[in-house]
Motif scaffolding. Sequence first.
Motif, PDB file in Angstrom:
ATOM      1  N   ARG A   1      15.026 -42.627   4.749  1.00  0.00           N
ATOM      2  CA  ARG A   1      16.184 -41.743   4.823  1.00  0.00           C
ATOM      3  C   ARG A   1      17.501 -42.476   4.606  1.00  0.00           C
ATOM      4  O   ARG A   1      18.419 -41.950   4.011  1.00  0.00           O
ATOM      5  N   PHE A   2      17.598 -43.699   5.105  1.00  0.00           N
ATOM      6  CA  PHE A   2      18.902 -44.372   5.090  1.00  0.00           C
ATOM      7  C   PHE A   2      18.925 -45.631   4.226  1.00  0.00           C
ATOM      8  O   PHE A   2      19.956 -46.268   4.090  1.00  0.00           O
ATOM      9  N   GLY A   3      17.775 -45.984   3.698  1.00  0.00           N
ATOM     10  CA  GLY A   3      17.762 -47.086   2.749  1.00  0.00           C
ATOM     11  C   GLY A   3      17.734 -48.461   3.354  1.00  0.00           C
ATOM     12  O   GLY A   3      16.992 -49.330   2.932  1.00  0.00           O
TER      13      GLY A   3
ATOM     14  N   PRO B   1      32.922 -21.931   6.187  1.00  0.00           N
ATOM     15  CA  PRO B   1      32.968 -20.500   5.893  1.00  0.00           C
ATOM     16  C   PRO B   1      31.882 -20.068   4.917  1.00  0.00           C
ATOM     17  O   PRO B   1      32.089 -19.163   4.128  1.00  0.00           O
ATOM     18  N   THR B   2      30.744 -20.670   4.959  1.00  0.00           N
ATOM     19  CA  THR B   2      29.685 -20.275   4.045  1.00  0.00           C
ATOM     20  C   THR B   2      29.183 -18.895   4.451  1.00  0.00           C
ATOM     21  O   THR B   2      28.843 -18.667   5.592  1.00  0.00           O
ATOM     22  N   SER B   3      29.128 -18.006   3.501  1.00  0.00           N
ATOM     23  CA  SER B   3      28.676 -16.662   3.811  1.00  0.00           C
ATOM     24  C   SER B   3      27.166 -16.546   3.664  1.00  0.00           C
ATOM     25  O   SER B   3      26.596 -15.492   3.805  1.00  0.00           O
ATOM     26  N   SER B   4      26.509 -17.656   3.384  1.00  0.00           N
ATOM     27  CA  SER B   4      25.066 -17.602   3.186  1.00  0.00           C
ATOM     28  C   SER B   4      24.356 -18.050   4.456  1.00  0.00           C
ATOM     29  O   SER B   4      24.916 -18.784   5.256  1.00  0.00           O
ATOM     30  N   PRO B   5      23.129 -17.578   4.649  1.00  0.00           N
ATOM     31  CA  PRO B   5      22.377 -17.961   5.848  1.00  0.00           C
ATOM     32  C   PRO B   5      22.034 -19.449   5.849  1.00  0.00           C
ATOM     33  O   PRO B   5      22.155 -20.120   6.850  1.00  0.00           O
ATOM     34  N   VAL B   6      21.633 -19.931   4.699  1.00  0.00           N
ATOM     35  CA  VAL B   6      21.347 -21.374   4.616  1.00  0.00           C
ATOM     36  C   VAL B   6      22.618 -22.074   4.167  1.00  0.00           C
ATOM     37  O   VAL B   6      23.377 -21.526   3.371  1.00  0.00           O
ATOM     38  N   PRO B   7      22.881 -23.264   4.660  1.00  0.00           N
ATOM     39  CA  PRO B   7      24.123 -23.950   4.316  1.00  0.00           C
ATOM     40  C   PRO B   7      24.156 -24.439   2.881  1.00  0.00           C
ATOM     41  O   PRO B   7      23.727 -25.556   2.604  1.00  0.00           O
ATOM     42  N   LEU B   8      24.677 -23.617   2.012  1.00  0.00           N
ATOM     43  CA  LEU B   8      24.974 -24.036   0.642  1.00  0.00           C
ATOM     44  C   LEU B   8      23.844 -24.754  -0.088  1.00  0.00           C
ATOM     45  O   LEU B   8      23.792 -25.985  -0.069  1.00  0.00           O
ATOM     46  N   PRO B   9      22.968 -24.041  -0.745  1.00  0.00           N
ATOM     47  CA  PRO B   9      21.849 -24.664  -1.478  1.00  0.00           C
ATOM     48  C   PRO B   9      22.315 -25.590  -2.581  1.00  0.00           C
ATOM     49  O   PRO B   9      21.500 -26.290  -3.160  1.00  0.00           O
ATOM     50  N   LEU B  10      23.596 -25.567  -2.884  1.00  0.00           N
ATOM     51  CA  LEU B  10      24.173 -26.574  -3.780  1.00  0.00           C
ATOM     52  C   LEU B  10      23.465 -26.672  -5.125  1.00  0.00           C
ATOM     53  O   LEU B  10      22.788 -27.669  -5.407  1.00  0.00           O
ATOM     54  N   ALA B  11      23.641 -25.691  -5.958  1.00  0.00           N
ATOM     55  CA  ALA B  11      23.057 -25.732  -7.291  1.00  0.00           C
ATOM     56  C   ALA B  11      21.553 -25.903  -7.214  1.00  0.00           C
ATOM     57  O   ALA B  11      20.865 -25.092  -6.602  1.00  0.00           O
ATOM     58  N   ASP B  12      21.018 -26.982  -7.756  1.00  0.00           N
ATOM     59  CA  ASP B  12      19.573 -27.178  -7.718  1.00  0.00           C
ATOM     60  C   ASP B  12      19.219 -28.342  -6.801  1.00  0.00           C
ATOM     61  O   ASP B  12      18.498 -29.250  -7.178  1.00  0.00           O
ATOM     62  N   ALA B  13      19.769 -28.326  -5.614  1.00  0.00           N
ATOM     63  CA  ALA B  13      19.425 -29.363  -4.646  1.00  0.00           C
ATOM     64  C   ALA B  13      17.925 -29.287  -4.385  1.00  0.00           C
ATOM     65  O   ALA B  13      17.409 -28.223  -4.067  1.00  0.00           O
ATOM     66  N   PRO B  14      17.234 -30.404  -4.537  1.00  0.00           N
ATOM     67  CA  PRO B  14      15.795 -30.396  -4.284  1.00  0.00           C
ATOM     68  C   PRO B  14      15.565 -30.009  -2.824  1.00  0.00           C
ATOM     69  O   PRO B  14      16.093 -30.634  -1.922  1.00  0.00           O
ATOM     70  N   ARG B  15      14.827 -28.985  -2.616  1.00  0.00           N
ATOM     71  CA  ARG B  15      14.634 -28.448  -1.279  1.00  0.00           C
ATOM     72  C   ARG B  15      14.224 -29.557  -0.298  1.00  0.00           C
ATOM     73  O   ARG B  15      13.260 -30.292  -0.532  1.00  0.00           O
ATOM     74  N   VAL B  16      14.961 -29.624   0.796  1.00  0.00           N
ATOM     75  CA  VAL B  16      14.659 -30.646   1.801  1.00  0.00           C
ATOM     76  C   VAL B  16      13.678 -30.070   2.803  1.00  0.00           C
ATOM     77  O   VAL B  16      13.919 -29.009   3.364  1.00  0.00           O
ATOM     78  N   ARG B  17      12.647 -30.757   3.018  1.00  0.00           N
ATOM     79  CA  ARG B  17      11.641 -30.258   3.953  1.00  0.00           C
ATOM     80  C   ARG B  17      12.191 -30.258   5.368  1.00  0.00           C
ATOM     81  O   ARG B  17      12.939 -31.155   5.756  1.00  0.00           O
ATOM     82  N   ALA B  18      11.775 -29.241   6.105  1.00  0.00           N
ATOM     83  CA  ALA B  18      12.340 -29.048   7.441  1.00  0.00           C
ATOM     84  C   ALA B  18      12.112 -30.255   8.336  1.00  0.00           C
ATOM     85  O   ALA B  18      13.034 -30.741   9.007  1.00  0.00           O
ATOM     86  N   ASP B  19      10.897 -30.790   8.334  1.00  0.00           N
ATOM     87  CA  ASP B  19      10.616 -31.919   9.227  1.00  0.00           C
ATOM     88  C   ASP B  19      11.440 -33.139   8.843  1.00  0.00           C
ATOM     89  O   ASP B  19      11.885 -33.902   9.701  1.00  0.00           O
ATOM     90  N   ALA B  20      11.670 -33.276   7.551  1.00  0.00           N
ATOM     91  CA  ALA B  20      12.483 -34.413   7.103  1.00  0.00           C
ATOM     92  C   ALA B  20      13.885 -34.320   7.688  1.00  0.00           C
ATOM     93  O   ALA B  20      14.405 -35.288   8.247  1.00  0.00           O
TER      94      ALA B  20
END
Lengths: 210, 210
Positions: A64-66, A3-22
């Motif tokens: 990505r998965f270690g 039920p996120t009312s935001s266009p992007v799924p929850l930026p979560l405080a200061d989540a380091p922006r994830v690059r789209a290609d990643a």
Amino acid sequence: MTPTSSPVPLPLADAPRVRADAARNRDAVLCAAVRLVGDLGADAVTMDRVAAEACVGKGTIFRRFGSRAGLMAAVLDGSETGFQERVISGPPPLGPGADPLERLLAFGPERLRQNLLHGALLEAAAAPHGRSLAAYSFGVLHVRYLLAEIGVAGDLPLLASALLAPLEVPVVRAQVEVQGLPVERLSAAWTDLARRVVRPGAPRGGPAPA
Amino acid sequence: MTPTSSPVPLPLADAPRVRADAARNRDAVLCAAVRLVGDLGADAVTMDRVAAEACVGKGTIFRRFGSRAGLMAAVLDGSETGFQERVISGPPPLGPGADPLERLLAFGPERLRQNLLHGALLEAAAAPHGRSLAAYSFGVLHVRYLLAEIGVAGDLPLLASALLAPLEVPVVRAQVEVQGLPVERLSAAWTDLARRVVRPGAPRGGPAPA
DNA sequence: GGAGAAACGGACTATGGTCCGGGAATGGAT
DNA sequence: ATCCATTCCCGGACCATAGTCCGTTTCTCC
């Protein structure tokens, strides 16, 4: 769904922006891994194969998965989450609503089935040496809670761990695949064990350590 | 074949004669492996290193020991045999002479100590996925015997296995090395578990209280 | 001493995991 | 809107190590 009312799924405080290609690559890898595991079984899936299938370099997967275990854990995540949801909010006797003892007696066999079903995957998802930590600690937490609810006294964390240990994948795999014991017998033996542990009688058990 | 009355010590029916150089190499490899494991720890020992140390080709090691796990099992053999001897014919309470319950309560902590002491080696000696079969089945057999002696009713083989499972190396390692729990606490929790399992009260289990 | 069998040994393969130079996405400045 | 600088990511060559294979060597028995 969320039920996120935001266009992007929850930026979560200061989540380091994830690059789209990643993100795209991550999805491609996970998708390929899920497909391959489904088709070939967990232990026939190599990292090179996943990389090729996802049209991605091997390094990308490891970033990505270690590790292989990390990737397998991600693949496993779906069914494991489903299991946890059934325990937390599903119908009784596994879910809430039943007596704690009933819930406990339902939990063991269910976990056993789960472990046998995803045996190869669970082992592949286990860290270098040891079990998949997430799945394990959830189980310990839940069993510990049930034991407390039932009124068992003693070192609950370790008692819970001891109840879970016989359900570990290597143990049950050896019993089923090597010794050829039927699953029902393992289930029965486990519920017997649980009843013995829970059975009132205060054998000693000092006050629960912090 | 015919009972060959040869001068070599116990040809054991029709044991295929072992070539002298093969035996010599086997010893050299085992010796080198023991030394290296002692010096560097089990998981720092590579097969190439052992081969070099023993002045032997890598193929030779694999022919004789089958796999890394097989070699490690051979290295482990000494201390494991010692442990089994103390159980079978050592002084009480571990060895015969004490009450079965006392022996059981002594066995767990002793096995625990053994597992922590040789943790890396035991894991290295475990087959691809699973525990070291020899050590494990001895323990199950012994505990099963003690349970029967105590008069516990139920599915004894699986009950014994369930008692041993919490002592498995990955489990106790996680508890000691990751969670930082003291060994005494693990010991205490195990004896508590054992008492609960043994405690009379016939929760259900099979009949025949022997 | 010779024939045959068994063992030897190291090159070879498969696979998990690392590294780093090249390149694309991003956000700001013009 | 375009361009630039920065940052992060990509990818596949590279490494370490368990395990296999097969031509060559060595032992054993006659």
